[in-house]
Design an enzyme around this catalytic site. Structure first.
Site, PDB file in Angstrom:
ATOM      1  CG  HIS A   1      -1.672   1.185   1.379  1.00 41.37           C
ATOM      2  ND1 HIS A   1      -2.838   1.434   1.058  1.00 41.37           N
ATOM      3  CD2 HIS A   1      -1.183   2.293   2.203  1.00 41.37           C
ATOM      4  CE1 HIS A   1      -3.219   2.723   1.310  1.00 41.37           C
ATOM      5  NE2 HIS A   1      -2.249   3.243   2.305  1.00 41.37           N
ATOM      6  CD  GLU A   2       2.463   3.519   3.701  1.00 40.13           C
ATOM      7  OE1 GLU A   2       2.800   4.676   3.564  1.00 40.13           O
ATOM      8  OE2 GLU A   2       1.437   3.300   4.496  1.00 40.13           O
TER       9      GLU A   2
ATOM     10  CG  HIS B   1       0.586   6.598  -0.420  1.00 40.34           C
ATOM     11  ND1 HIS B   1      -0.350   6.882  -0.814  1.00 40.34           N
ATOM     12  CD2 HIS B   1       0.473   5.618   0.584  1.00 40.34           C
ATOM     13  CE1 HIS B   1      -1.396   6.778   0.116  1.00 40.34           C
ATOM     14  NE2 HIS B   1      -0.967   6.049   0.900  1.00 40.34           N
TER      15      HIS B   1
ATOM     16  CD  GLU C   1      -4.152   6.503   2.589  1.00 41.72           C
ATOM     17  OE1 GLU C   1      -4.145   5.369   2.718  1.00 41.72           O
ATOM     18  OE2 GLU C   1      -3.197   7.448   2.520  1.00 41.72           O
TER      19      GLU C   1
END
Length: 461
Positions: free
Chosen positions: A319-320, A323, A399
């Protein structure tokens, strides 16, 4: 026209608006007493009730703390607190033989006195939150000694960074001419870029211990994930956040080809700090914070397993990395810098309007620091509210994009279980009032994220 009363009136309007939103969310905490069905496989009813009580306690604290802060701010402004502290700063300089007409030095003393005042009035609230609210719900890991040592250290570091920056801004505004706003913005941009690099490398380690992630399956899989995405990972750290709190986190930082990933030890299910010695294990009945690790009857306290397993931690980093892949940090940085440039530009148009500062007690002389404070804190207040809302909307979109990225990496189930575990470990309440959430949440509510990941999976099938 004197803008003091309209500014004060607007600040109370905004306070009541925020209180209304918080009240809506507080009612949600009280009304939702049944565990949502999507969470029944991970969170039991007892834990859900604990999260609900924790949320209510925090909400009550925030209400009284917010009311106190609003009353203090109004009192200080109404009874001429700003000019009083400015005059006191001049008297101190005169007493020690320094020139009170040196505006930069005078402003530094003024800021230092104001920060000391804020520290003193905020101290009981910080102490109560740490040793009553957080302690009650099992999150606080600090002793009183650690709390005060940490507070003093943070204050000294803050002043060491803030006061020189303030001096530079005042100097630029005074001597930069018609285009000072360009120089001021450029200075802020350069310093922020420097701090983005040196803070995690040199300042953050002053407060918490950072150690390289030990060799093992977790490190291998993180490196494999980074390699598969061409993420230039240079170092992997674990920060010993458990010395102050059991809350979890992870973040990335670094420029260009020099990226780092930091994992909180509370995020890792099976992590054991390498600094723990066998003698400590054998001879001490206290934990690393000095707190008794046994109950009153002499039995060991129950060791509750928290954090995520290897696959779940990798999913969180997936997930990070989403970004990073979508350049979310760069986009945020560009927006923030454009906003700062715009604010300095508008400040240049407003700074010489004497009527803005008369009501605050500065009719004869308007120091640059006071002008900055009045314009940035009060005149820009409506604009700041709009920007905060816009940034929250953008953040929530980011997100969802990062979640979709992790799902497309094949880590949907692991990310879902990781989020559920983290919500459980942190006693986060999973249900939010829509209006409160829209205004305050930079991350989508848990249930929205879970459903969003399911939608991504269905579209790809």
């Amino acid at each position: 026209m004197d803008v003091f009363l309209p500014v004060l009136f607007f600040s109370w309007i905004m306070y009541f608006w925020e209180t209304y939103l918080s009240k809506r969310q507080h009612k949600m905490y009280e009304a939702v007493q049944a565990l949502p069905k999507e969470l029944t496989s991970v969170i039991d009813s007892k834990t859900f009730e604990k999260s609900r009580v924790y949320a209510i306690d925090k909400s009550n604290y925030e209400f009284w703390n917010g009311l106190f802060g609003q009353v203090i701010m109004t009192t200080v402004l109404w009874f001429g607190g700003l000019p009083f502290v400015w005059d006191l700063s001049g008297a101190i300089l005169d007493k020690v033989g320094l020139d009170e007409n040196n505006e930069i030095v005078h402003s530094l003393v003024f800021a230092l006195l104001g920060n000391i005042f804020s520290l003193i009035i905020d101290l009981p609230w910080k102490f109560y939150y740490t040793f009553v609210v957080e302690e009650k719900h099992g999150f606080n890991k600090m002793t009183v000694g650690f709390f005060f040592k940490d507070l003093i250290k943070k204050t000294l570091v803050y002043e060491a960074i803030n006061l020189p920056i303030m001096s530079l801004i005042i100097y630029i505004v005074k001597s930069g001419g018609d285009y000072f706003f360009i120089y001021a913005w450029l200075m802020v941009f350069i310093i922020s870029m420097i701090l983005l690099h040196i803070y995690p490398e040199y300042i953050a380690p002053l407060f918490d211990k950072y150690t390289p992630l030990p060799e093992g399956d977790l490190k291998k899989k993180i490196e494999e994930l980074a390699d598969s995405l061409d993420y230039p990972l240079k170092k992997l750290y674990v920060v010993e956040g458990s010395k102050r709190s059991s809350h979890s986190n992870a973040y990335m930082y670094g420029f260009h080809k020099n990226k780092r990933i930091v994992l909180f030890d509370t995020l890792l299910e099976d992590y054991t700090p390498v600094t723990r010695t066998e003698s400590m294990k054998d001879t001490s009945d206290t934990d690393e914070t000095g707190k008794d690790s046994k109950t009153e009857d002499g039995h060991d306290k129950e060791k509750k397993k928290i954090g995520c397993n290897t696959e779940e931690v990798v999913a969180v980093l997936g997930h990070e990395l989403g970004h990073w892949y979508y350049s979310h940090m760069v986009k945020n940085l560009v927006i923030i810098q454009l906003n700062i440039f715009l604010m300095f530009f508008v400040f240049g148009k407003l700074m010489n309007l004497r009527q803005l500062y008369v009501g605050f007690g500065f009719s004869d002389f308007q120091p640059i620091l006071i002008r900055l404070y009045v314009v940035f804190s009060f005149i820009f207040s409506p604009f700041n509210e709009i920007m905060s809302f816009v940034m929250n909307v953008l953040s929530r979109r980011f997100e969802f994009q990062a979640d979709e990225f992790a799902v497309n990496l094949g880590k949907r189930e692991q990310l879902k279980t990781a989020l559920l575990k983290l919500f459980k470990d942190n006693l986060a309440f999973p249900v939010a009032d829509w209006l409160y959430s829209t205004r305050h949440f930079s991350h989508p509510p848990l249930l929205e994220r879970l459903r969003g990941m399911d939608d991504v999976k269905q579209k790809s099938e």
